[in-house]
Design an enzyme around this catalytic site. Structure first.
Site, mmCIF file in Angstrom:
data_model
loop_
_atom_site.group_PDB
_atom_site.id
_atom_site.type_symbol
_atom_site.label_atom_id
_atom_site.label_comp_id
_atom_site.label_asym_id
_atom_site.label_seq_id
_atom_site.Cartn_x
_atom_site.Cartn_y
_atom_site.Cartn_z
ATOM 1 N N GLY A 1 7.539 5.529 13.588
ATOM 2 C CA GLY A 1 7.691 6.673 14.495
ATOM 3 C C GLY A 1 6.800 7.831 14.086
ATOM 4 O O GLY A 1 7.154 8.999 14.232
ATOM 5 N N PHE B 1 7.693 14.062 16.904
ATOM 6 C CA PHE B 1 7.757 15.465 16.483
ATOM 7 C C PHE B 1 7.948 15.576 14.970
ATOM 8 O O PHE B 1 7.149 16.197 14.267
ATOM 9 C CB PHE B 1 8.906 16.135 17.242
ATOM 10 C CG PHE B 1 9.064 17.616 17.004
ATOM 11 C CD1 PHE B 1 7.971 18.445 16.847
ATOM 12 C CD2 PHE B 1 10.332 18.193 16.979
ATOM 13 C CE1 PHE B 1 8.125 19.814 16.650
ATOM 14 C CE2 PHE B 1 10.507 19.553 16.791
ATOM 15 C CZ PHE B 1 9.398 20.363 16.619
ATOM 16 N N TYR C 1 23.524 8.535 22.955
ATOM 17 C CA TYR C 1 22.610 8.812 21.843
ATOM 18 C C TYR C 1 23.394 8.905 20.532
ATOM 19 O O TYR C 1 23.015 8.310 19.519
ATOM 20 C CB TYR C 1 21.814 10.097 22.081
ATOM 21 C CG TYR C 1 20.943 10.467 20.907
ATOM 22 C CD1 TYR C 1 19.873 9.650 20.535
ATOM 23 C CD2 TYR C 1 21.195 11.604 20.136
ATOM 24 C CE1 TYR C 1 19.083 9.952 19.428
ATOM 25 C CE2 TYR C 1 20.413 11.914 19.029
ATOM 26 C CZ TYR C 1 19.357 11.082 18.689
ATOM 27 O OH TYR C 1 18.578 11.379 17.586
ATOM 28 N N LYS D 1 22.959 6.432 17.171
ATOM 29 C CA LYS D 1 22.644 6.902 15.820
ATOM 30 C C LYS D 1 23.763 6.537 14.828
ATOM 31 O O LYS D 1 23.496 6.188 13.672
ATOM 32 C CB LYS D 1 22.418 8.425 15.805
ATOM 33 C CG LYS D 1 21.210 8.895 16.596
ATOM 34 C CD LYS D 1 19.912 8.206 16.209
ATOM 35 C CE LYS D 1 19.325 8.674 14.906
ATOM 36 N NZ LYS D 1 17.967 8.106 14.653
ATOM 37 N N PRO E 1 19.369 15.268 10.401
ATOM 38 C CA PRO E 1 18.905 16.569 10.881
ATOM 39 C C PRO E 1 19.728 17.088 12.059
ATOM 40 O O PRO E 1 20.262 16.321 12.855
ATOM 41 C CB PRO E 1 17.463 16.298 11.343
ATOM 42 C CG PRO E 1 17.134 14.919 10.886
ATOM 43 C CD PRO E 1 18.435 14.195 10.743
ATOM 44 N N VAL F 1 16.188 19.872 15.958
ATOM 45 C CA VAL F 1 14.919 20.142 15.281
ATOM 46 C C VAL F 1 13.951 20.887 16.204
ATOM 47 O O VAL F 1 13.653 20.421 17.309
ATOM 48 C CB VAL F 1 14.273 18.817 14.808
ATOM 49 C CG1 VAL F 1 13.047 19.095 13.946
ATOM 50 C CG2 VAL F 1 15.285 17.970 14.047
#
Length: 323
Positions: A12, A16, A162, A166, A189, A192
């Site tokens: 990945g 970002f 989502y 995760k 995190p 972000v």
């Protein structure tokens, strides 16, 4: 910074967080195998190849998380792995199994299996605060920490796909690592934000963009605080290099409510006439400045919310997403 004579793989790499991680790893002298979804897509590759040190120490690989052989090819010859690649969609999902769950869970297991097969020394898995919240059954008088897990049944009922992806992917990673004796460490995190290196926006930067455009969403079940993208990249490197780092690492500037964040954006940028949100946008979430105590004890000094917002907004302006 001392040169690291080490080759690591970053899955990945074009995203970002991935782009920032590559930048900081290159600054530290690492040689990197970074994965992208499509080598022919300049939106994925151009900003990476422009990084300082990329010409001699960055090699790009095209992978599909569900194609094991493509993962092995990218990871061959590396001693450490940062597994960031996972679909991030916080909007409505039509096909949760194929859009989110399979790539997150099976993709993670494929990466860990390849790491074990290739003798990788240490592996950092990027999870999320979405694997910590939503957690409605957590004691109301306790600040949420790394011991807290998102409630899978609640996620299914509310269709918070989502968070479910995760949570299941991280649990699968821990189970695999324990069973196979693999050295893994996890970073969780928050939302972000900050300067954007890729040409396209990720889900969390879309969150602030929408707020500036007048969106009144409160992200009740998926917000736990903001964090600067540079700090997230740094956290990954710190837990990788610090061999005493174990377990999960919540990575937020502070545990806060989306309403706190929105109010600070409104204070800093009154010209956008932002919507007023109810004070407690995240019912039951106790606030604290040291939610990321494990990382703070390792020496990470988090960039404050005000600077996170300024860096994010200035980046959106400079890239033409807002006027």
């Amino acid at each position: 910074m001392a040169k690291r004579e080490e080759v690591v793989c970053v899955t990945g790499g074009s995203g970002f967080i991935g782009s920032w991680l590559l930048r900081l790893l290159l600054d530290r002298g690492y040689t990197i195998h970074a994965t992208v979804k499509d080598l022919k897509d300049e939106k994925e590759t151009k900003h990476l190849l422009a990084l300082e040190g990329a010409e001699s120490r960055l090699r790009l690989f095209q992978i599909d998380l569900l194609n094991y052989d493509s993962i092995v090819a990218a990871m061959t010859g590396t001693t450490g792995v940062f597994h960031l690649a996972s679909p991030c969609i916080v909007d409505k999902v039509d096909d949760p199994e194929n859009e989110l769950l399979a790539p997150a869970i099976k993709g993670t297991i494929n990466v860990l299996t390849a790491a074990k097969q290739l003798g990788v020394r240490r592996l950092v898995v990027t999870s999320s605060i979405s694997a910590i919240v939503p957690s409605p059954n957590w004691p109301a008088d306790r600040v949420k920490n790394e011991e807290c897990w998102a409630d899978e049944e609640y996620c299914k009922q509310k269709e918070i796909w989502y968070a479910l992806s995760k949570t299941l992917a991280e649990k699968a990673a821990w189970e695999f690592a324990k069973e196979k004796g693999l050295d893994i460490v996890v970073v969780n995190p928050g939302t972000v934000m900050g300067p954007v290196l890729p040409p396209t926006l990720n889900a969390s930067m879309l969150m602030i963009l929408r707020l500036l455009q007048g969106c009144t969403d409160t992200y009740e079940d998926v917000f736990m605080g903001s964090v600067h993208v540079k700090d997230v990249a740094l956290a990954h490197i710190m837990v990788y290099e610090n061999t005493s780092a174990t377990g999960r690492h919540l990575c937020v500037e502070a545990i806060s409510h989306y309403g706190d964040f929105a109010a600070k954006v409104a204070e800093l940028y009154p010209e956008y006439n932002l919507p007023r949100l109810p004070k407690d946008t995240n019912p039951g979430l106790l606030r604290t400045k040291d939610g990321a105590k494990k990382l703070m004890d390792m020496g990470l000094q988090f960039i404050p919310m005000e600077q996170i917002i300024k860096d994010a907004v200035e980046s959106l302006r400079s890239k033409g997403f807002i006027s």
